[in-house]
Design a protein around this motif. Structure first.
Motif, PDB file in Angstrom:
ATOM      1  N   MET A   1       0.852  -1.177   0.000  1.00 14.23           N
ATOM      2  CA  MET A   1       0.000   0.000   0.000  1.00 14.23           C
ATOM      3  C   MET A   1       0.897   1.239   0.000  1.00 14.23           C
ATOM      4  O   MET A   1       1.947   1.250   0.603  1.00 14.23           O
ATOM      5  N   HIS A   2       0.457   2.275  -0.674  1.00 13.39           N
ATOM      6  CA  HIS A   2       1.226   3.515  -0.711  1.00 13.39           C
ATOM      7  C   HIS A   2       0.443   4.634  -0.049  1.00 13.39           C
ATOM      8  O   HIS A   2      -0.713   4.867  -0.352  1.00 13.39           O
ATOM      9  N   TRP A  61      12.481   7.515   2.451  1.00 14.61           N
ATOM     10  CA  TRP A  61      12.398   7.139   3.864  1.00 14.61           C
ATOM     11  C   TRP A  61      11.080   7.645   4.460  1.00 14.61           C
ATOM     12  O   TRP A  61      10.378   6.915   5.164  1.00 14.61           O
ATOM     13  N   ALA A  62      10.750   8.906   4.186  1.00  9.86           N
ATOM     14  CA  ALA A  62       9.538   9.513   4.749  1.00  9.86           C
ATOM     15  C   ALA A  62       8.280   8.797   4.262  1.00  9.86           C
ATOM     16  O   ALA A  62       7.364   8.529   5.040  1.00  9.86           O
ATOM     17  N   ARG A  63       8.240   8.487   2.973  1.00  9.46           N
ATOM     18  CA  ARG A  63       7.068   7.777   2.430  1.00  9.46           C
ATOM     19  C   ARG A  63       6.925   6.395   3.058  1.00  9.46           C
ATOM     20  O   ARG A  63       5.814   5.975   3.395  1.00  9.46           O
ATOM     21  N   ASP A  67       3.815   5.192   5.191  1.00 12.52           N
ATOM     22  CA  ASP A  67       3.099   3.978   4.756  1.00 12.52           C
ATOM     23  C   ASP A  67       2.977   2.979   5.898  1.00 12.52           C
ATOM     24  O   ASP A  67       1.921   2.369   6.103  1.00 12.52           O
ATOM     25  N   ALA A  68       4.055   2.805   6.648  1.00 15.63           N
ATOM     26  CA  ALA A  68       4.058   1.831   7.740  1.00 15.63           C
ATOM     27  C   ALA A  68       3.091   2.207   8.863  1.00 15.63           C
ATOM     28  O   ALA A  68       2.561   1.338   9.555  1.00 15.63           O
ATOM     29  N   ARG A  69       2.851   3.487   9.039  1.00 18.53           N
ATOM     30  CA  ARG A  69       2.001   3.939  10.143  1.00 18.53           C
ATOM     31  C   ARG A  69       0.582   4.315   9.734  1.00 18.53           C
ATOM     32  O   ARG A  69      -0.350   4.169  10.500  1.00 18.53           O
ATOM     33  N   PHE A  70       0.438   4.851   8.530  1.00 21.42           N
ATOM     34  CA  PHE A  70      -0.867   5.378   8.125  1.00 21.42           C
ATOM     35  C   PHE A  70      -1.353   4.807   6.790  1.00 21.42           C
ATOM     36  O   PHE A  70      -2.394   5.225   6.316  1.00 21.42           O
TER      37      PHE A  70
END
Length: 71
Positions: A1-2, A61-63, A67-70
């Motif tokens: 998911m992105h 890194w930011a994306r 992605d991992a959190r939201f």
């Protein structure tokens, strides 16, 4: 998911250190009154000779972090 949102802002501006560009990212969010607050700061991620490479690393890194959190 992105992750895809205009709610979060990513600042991937590298800093210059010892002749290299240090990649790091600042993820922030806007409050209802328009002021910003930091959500996450990456710290130094990696050093690059080319500024655009440092920016690409920080954005990636930011994306991934978002992605991992939201995602």
């Amino acid at each position: 998911m992105h992750f895809n949102s205009t709610r979060f802002l990513i600042d991937p501006t590298p800093r210059r250190a010892d002749g290299e560009y240090m990649a790091h990212a600042r993820i922030s969010c806007s409050r209802a009154d328009g002021s910003e607050y930091d959500v996450q700061l990456s710290g130094d991620l990696a050093a690059f000779d080319v500024r655009d490479d440092a920016i690409a690393c920080a954005k990636n890194w930011a994306r991934e972090w978002l992605d991992a959190r939201f995602g």
